[in-house]
Design an enzyme around this catalytic site. Structure first.
Site, PDB file in Angstrom:
ATOM      1  N   ASP A  27       0.827  -1.205   0.000  1.00 26.96           N
ATOM      2  CA  ASP A  27       0.000   0.000   0.000  1.00 26.96           C
ATOM      3  C   ASP A  27       0.866   1.262   0.000  1.00 26.96           C
ATOM      4  O   ASP A  27       1.994   1.240   0.497  1.00 26.96           O
ATOM      5  CB  ASP A  27      -0.898  -0.034   1.245  1.00 26.96           C
ATOM      6  CG  ASP A  27      -2.133   0.828   1.080  1.00 26.96           C
ATOM      7  OD1 ASP A  27      -2.321   1.410  -0.003  1.00 26.96           O
ATOM      8  OD2 ASP A  27      -2.906   0.923   2.052  1.00 26.96           O
ATOM      9  N   HIS A  44       2.907   3.271  -8.837  1.00 25.92           N
ATOM     10  CA  HIS A  44       2.727   1.835  -9.119  1.00 25.92           C
ATOM     11  C   HIS A  44       3.954   1.276  -9.844  1.00 25.92           C
ATOM     12  O   HIS A  44       4.388   0.154  -9.604  1.00 25.92           O
ATOM     13  CB  HIS A  44       1.475   1.602  -9.980  1.00 25.92           C
ATOM     14  CG  HIS A  44       0.200   1.938  -9.253  1.00 25.92           C
ATOM     15  ND1 HIS A  44      -0.018   1.616  -7.943  1.00 25.92           N
ATOM     16  CD2 HIS A  44      -0.933   2.558  -9.669  1.00 25.92           C
ATOM     17  CE1 HIS A  44      -1.220   2.024  -7.574  1.00 25.92           C
ATOM     18  NE2 HIS A  44      -1.796   2.603  -8.598  1.00 25.92           N
ATOM     19  N   LEU A 138      12.296 -19.355  -4.104  1.00 24.21           N
ATOM     20  CA  LEU A 138      11.104 -18.627  -3.637  1.00 24.21           C
ATOM     21  C   LEU A 138       9.938 -18.762  -4.618  1.00 24.21           C
ATOM     22  O   LEU A 138      10.129 -18.645  -5.828  1.00 24.21           O
ATOM     23  CB  LEU A 138      11.460 -17.135  -3.510  1.00 24.21           C
ATOM     24  CG  LEU A 138      10.303 -16.215  -3.143  1.00 24.21           C
ATOM     25  CD1 LEU A 138      10.133 -16.136  -1.628  1.00 24.21           C
ATOM     26  CD2 LEU A 138      10.515 -14.809  -3.717  1.00 24.21           C
TER      27      LEU A 138
HETATM   28  C1  FPP Z   1      -1.821   0.153  -3.537  1.00 22.99           C
HETATM   29  O1  FPP Z   1      -1.349   1.443  -3.576  1.00 22.99           O
HETATM   30  C2  FPP Z   1      -1.181  -0.708  -4.501  1.00 22.99           C
HETATM   31  C3  FPP Z   1      -1.837  -1.341  -5.510  1.00 22.99           C
HETATM   32  C4  FPP Z   1      -3.252  -1.149  -5.865  1.00 22.99           C
HETATM   33  C5  FPP Z   1      -1.069  -2.339  -6.269  1.00 22.99           C
HETATM   34  C6  FPP Z   1      -0.458  -1.810  -7.505  1.00 22.99           C
HETATM   35  C7  FPP Z   1       0.258  -2.862  -8.187  1.00 22.99           C
HETATM   36  C8  FPP Z   1       1.591  -3.069  -8.164  1.00 22.99           C
HETATM   37  C9  FPP Z   1       2.586  -2.283  -7.427  1.00 22.99           C
HETATM   38  C10 FPP Z   1       2.258  -4.129  -8.891  1.00 22.99           C
HETATM   39  C11 FPP Z   1       1.527  -4.948  -9.846  1.00 22.99           C
HETATM   40  C12 FPP Z   1       2.578  -5.708 -10.514  1.00 22.99           C
HETATM   41  C13 FPP Z   1       2.447  -6.855 -11.157  1.00 22.99           C
HETATM   42  C14 FPP Z   1       3.645  -7.420 -11.774  1.00 22.99           C
HETATM   43  C15 FPP Z   1       1.174  -7.579 -11.265  1.00 22.99           C
HETATM   44  P1  FPP Z   1      -2.455   2.576  -3.597  1.00 22.99           P
HETATM   45  O2  FPP Z   1      -2.715   2.958  -5.014  1.00 22.99           O
HETATM   46  O3  FPP Z   1      -3.674   2.105  -2.871  1.00 22.99           O
HETATM   47  O4  FPP Z   1      -1.753   3.703  -2.806  1.00 22.99           O
HETATM   48  P2  FPP Z   1      -2.478   4.850  -1.965  1.00 22.99           P
HETATM   49  O5  FPP Z   1      -3.192   4.150  -0.846  1.00 22.99           O
HETATM   50  O6  FPP Z   1      -1.337   5.693  -1.501  1.00 22.99           O
HETATM   51  O7  FPP Z   1      -3.404   5.566  -2.885  1.00 22.99           O
END
Ligand code: FPP
Length: 248
Positions: A27, A44, A138
């Protein structure tokens, strides 16, 4: 003045007590980007680099499995351009890192509803799973279009079908039997769950599997989570007293 150098060696780890399976709620990508006056998608993108760094470090430490919550069934409610961007991340990720992960004996796995992703995304992920299927290091498992309640309902449906067809009786339905019908059936039990960015909730992640996991909530945003933070989380885990409901 000297600034304290960030060093993972500050945390002395017991190599005989490394968690077998660590689950991450990644997150804070959006807030990390906002702090830098950049679009959320930039966060992201940085987040994918963290997946690579943490997977390689976890592999070195002898962690058997690492599951990352990359897209929840609820994330479809985000703006369409962000959803589309996240669906392109597997290509970005595997183009950059699949060879390196392969060279490090990492095996890719997947939980969720891959068939709800665009065809190209499905093919990229499936190719990575196929290419790494004989690796023994892993297991890097992507929870992508995944929801914990949905997983439990899906398992229940499969078991109900077996019951209806007379293949099993009610007494066959034990916790172990149920677990074999979850998407994580081939992974070891989750020992440790880490959520970054300061939020303290599960957000429908691995609801069954986290029953006896240790939880660590860190204020660090996912793109800033590094090898030192991983060592710190494992060190904290090793200093917990796990009793699994019993006494010591
Ligand atoms: C939350 O941050 C994160 C996500 C929704 C995941 C995003 C996906 C990736 C980092 C990697 C995906 C990669 C692969 C290879 C499938 P947020 O957007 O909720 O952050 P915020 O809470 O600060 O808004």
């Amino acid at each position: 003045m000297f600034k304290r150098k960030k060093n993972k060696d500050n945390y002395q780890l017991d190599m005989n007590n490394i968690p077998a399976h660590i689950a991450f709620i990644m997150d804070g990508n959006g807030r990390w980007a906002k702090k830098r006056k950049m679009p959320r998608t930039y966060g992201h993108n940085e987040g994918t680099k963290t997946i690579r760094n943490i997977a390689l470090e976890a592999n070195k430490l002898g962690v058997k499995a690492m599951t990352v919550y990359a897209f929840s069934t609820e994330n479809f409610s985000r703006p369409d351009d962000e959803v589309q961007f996240i669906f392109r991340l597997p290509k970005t990720f595997f183009d950059l890192y699949l060879k390196e992960l392969m060279d490090n004996n990492v095996r890719i796995c997947y939980i969720g509803h891959l068939n709800r992703a665009p065809q190209a995304t499905q093919e990229i992920i499936q190719a990575a799973i196929d290419q790494t299927k004989n690796n023994t290091g892993l297991q890097l498992c992507f929870a992508f279009i995944y929801g914990g309640r949905d997983e439990i309902v899906e398992a229940t449906k499969k078991i109900a079908t077996s019951l209806k067809e007379g293949k099993i009786t009610e007494n066959d339905i034990t916790e172990d039997y149920f677990e074999q019908h979850l998407m994580t059936a081939s992974l070891p039990p989750v020992d440790l769950m880490v959520r970054t960015s300061g939020e303290q909730r599960l957000s429908n992640f691995l609801l069954w599997q986290l029953a006896y996991a240790e939880f660590i909530f860190t204020p660090v945003y996912w793109p800033d989570f590094n090898a030192e933070e991983l060592h710190k989380a494992i060190w904290m885990y090793q200093n917990r007293d796990r009793r699994f409901g019993g006494l010591k």
